[in-house]
Write a protein that holds these residues in place. Structure first.
Motif, PDB file in Angstrom:
ATOM      1  N   LEU A  78       0.986  -1.292   0.125  1.00 14.97           N
ATOM      2  CA  LEU A  78      -0.176   0.093  -0.062  1.00 14.97           C
ATOM      3  C   LEU A  78       0.899   1.211   0.167  1.00 14.97           C
ATOM      4  O   LEU A  78       2.015   1.207   0.713  1.00 14.97           O
ATOM      5  N   THR A  79       0.471   2.411  -0.661  1.00 15.92           N
ATOM      6  CA  THR A  79       1.582   3.363  -1.031  1.00 15.92           C
ATOM      7  C   THR A  79       0.689   4.438  -1.361  1.00 15.92           C
ATOM      8  O   THR A  79      -0.366   4.451  -2.145  1.00 15.92           O
ATOM      9  N   ALA A  80       1.193   5.851  -1.106  1.00 12.45           N
ATOM     10  CA  ALA A  80       0.685   7.059  -1.632  1.00 12.45           C
ATOM     11  C   ALA A  80       1.470   7.593  -2.441  1.00 12.45           C
ATOM     12  O   ALA A  80       1.088   8.572  -3.184  1.00 12.45           O
ATOM     13  N   ARG A  81       2.588   6.882  -2.940  1.00 14.70           N
ATOM     14  CA  ARG A  81       3.531   7.201  -3.961  1.00 14.70           C
ATOM     15  C   ARG A  81       2.921   6.655  -5.138  1.00 14.70           C
ATOM     16  O   ARG A  81       2.698   5.419  -5.630  1.00 14.70           O
ATOM     17  N   ASP A  82       3.076   7.663  -6.466  1.00 16.12           N
ATOM     18  CA  ASP A  82       2.604   7.132  -7.618  1.00 16.12           C
ATOM     19  C   ASP A  82       3.589   7.072  -8.770  1.00 16.12           C
ATOM     20  O   ASP A  82       3.212   7.067  -9.970  1.00 16.12           O
ATOM     21  N   ALA A  83       4.701   7.147  -8.368  1.00 11.96           N
ATOM     22  CA  ALA A  83       5.778   7.091  -9.009  1.00 11.96           C
ATOM     23  C   ALA A  83       6.234   5.663  -9.671  1.00 11.96           C
ATOM     24  O   ALA A  83       5.847   4.738  -8.800  1.00 11.96           O
ATOM     25  N   LEU A  84       6.346   5.817 -10.891  1.00 11.17           N
ATOM     26  CA  LEU A  84       6.735   4.446 -11.776  1.00 11.17           C
ATOM     27  C   LEU A  84       8.122   3.664 -10.970  1.00 11.17           C
ATOM     28  O   LEU A  84       7.839   2.443 -10.761  1.00 11.17           O
ATOM     29  N   HIS A  85       8.962   4.275 -10.735  1.00 13.84           N
ATOM     30  CA  HIS A  85      10.159   4.035  -9.978  1.00 13.84           C
ATOM     31  C   HIS A  85       9.732   3.047  -8.717  1.00 13.84           C
ATOM     32  O   HIS A  85      10.340   2.079  -8.587  1.00 13.84           O
ATOM     33  N   ASP A  86       8.821   3.603  -7.882  1.00 10.34           N
ATOM     34  CA  ASP A  86       8.517   3.132  -6.545  1.00 10.34           C
ATOM     35  C   ASP A  86       7.770   1.795  -7.032  1.00 10.34           C
ATOM     36  O   ASP A  86       8.035   0.793  -6.311  1.00 10.34           O
ATOM     37  N   ARG A  87       6.776   1.949  -7.714  1.00 10.01           N
ATOM     38  CA  ARG A  87       6.079   0.656  -8.231  1.00 10.01           C
ATOM     39  C   ARG A  87       7.286  -0.573  -8.758  1.00 10.01           C
ATOM     40  O   ARG A  87       6.827  -1.543  -8.464  1.00 10.01           O
ATOM     41  N   VAL A  88       8.008  -0.129  -9.537  1.00 11.89           N
ATOM     42  CA  VAL A  88       8.891  -1.152 -10.212  1.00 11.89           C
ATOM     43  C   VAL A  88       9.828  -1.672  -8.943  1.00 11.89           C
ATOM     44  O   VAL A  88      10.111  -3.009  -8.820  1.00 11.89           O
TER      45      VAL A  88
END
Length: 230
Positions: A78-88
């Motif tokens: 679960l995250t509030a971060r929407d950056a592609l880097h964080d998801r990857v």
């Protein structure tokens, strides 16, 4: 299904826990990565829901540490971060899925069901001991070829005992699996479910033994002990 929720925001965690509990899951909630690591060392979980923004060790590092120790349970980040880097990065470190905050409960439940189905398909779904067979994927128990009807808590008790068999199951661990950590239950309450299971199992040759001062164990009775009179 027993889930581990790792979330430091009390309001968010309370809402998630309530929604999942109402959906039939047993949810253990901890507020830090350190407590999460202690939890998985002491108990077994079907899935972990992990917030990235934890104090100290963050959710990504926790996921990496769990995988490094060999824990294979699905992890939903679960995250509030929407950056592609964080998801990857999360997926590369061992997470199985991602959800962005805020989210709707129905979507969370759907993601959990998908992860649990995938996890069950990858592992043995059938637990057995002699004439007793439990299919955890189909939620069905057969005893000596006959369907065995069980209530939800009877199911949980029997599943835990079968997972431990032939080793004994500690009573405190069984109570934790049955109720979750934050609910009060008297030590003798489990005897009700043990007694019901014992009455159903023993005629078919499966004994549910009480081990004084420790817990319970499933074992097979000698054929002569449960054979019917001619």
């Amino acid at each position: 299904m027993r889930l581990l929720l790792v979330e430091d925001d009390v309001m968010v965690a309370s809402g998630i826990k309530l929604g999942l509990s109402n959906a039939g899951y047993t949810v253990d909630w901890v507020g830090s990565a350190e407590r999460a690591e202690q939890a998985v060392e002491n108990d077994s979980f079907d899935l972990a829901i992990v917030d990235i923004g934890l104090p100290g060790i963050n959710g990504l590092e926790l996921t990496q540490r769990l995988r490094a120790r060999g824990w294979a349970m699905p992890v939903l980040i679960l995250t509030a971060r929407d950056a592609l880097h964080d998801r990857v990065q999360g997926l590369d470190l061992g997470a199985d899925d991602y959800m962005l905050k805020p989210f709707e409960l129905p979507e969370l439940l759907a993601r959990l069901r998908a992860l649990l189905r995938r996890s069950q398909a990858a592992t043995t779904a059938v637990l057995s001991l002699g004439p007793l067979e439990m299919d955890t994927a189909l939620r069905r128990v057969n005893l000596a070829g006959q369907t065995m009807e069980l209530g939800p808590r009877e199911w949980t008790v029997l599943e835990y005992l079968l997972l431990q068999a032939p080793k004994p199951a500690a009573k405190d661990k069984l109570l934790a699996a049955l109720t979750g950590w934050d609910k009060e239950i008297t030590p003798n309450a489990i005897e009700v479910y043990v007694s019901r299971l014992r009455a159903k199992l023993e005629p078919a040759g499966v004994a549910l033994r009480s081990i004084r001062g420790f817990g319970y164990r499933l074992e097979l009775l000698p054929p002569s002990a449960h054979a019917r009179e001619p």
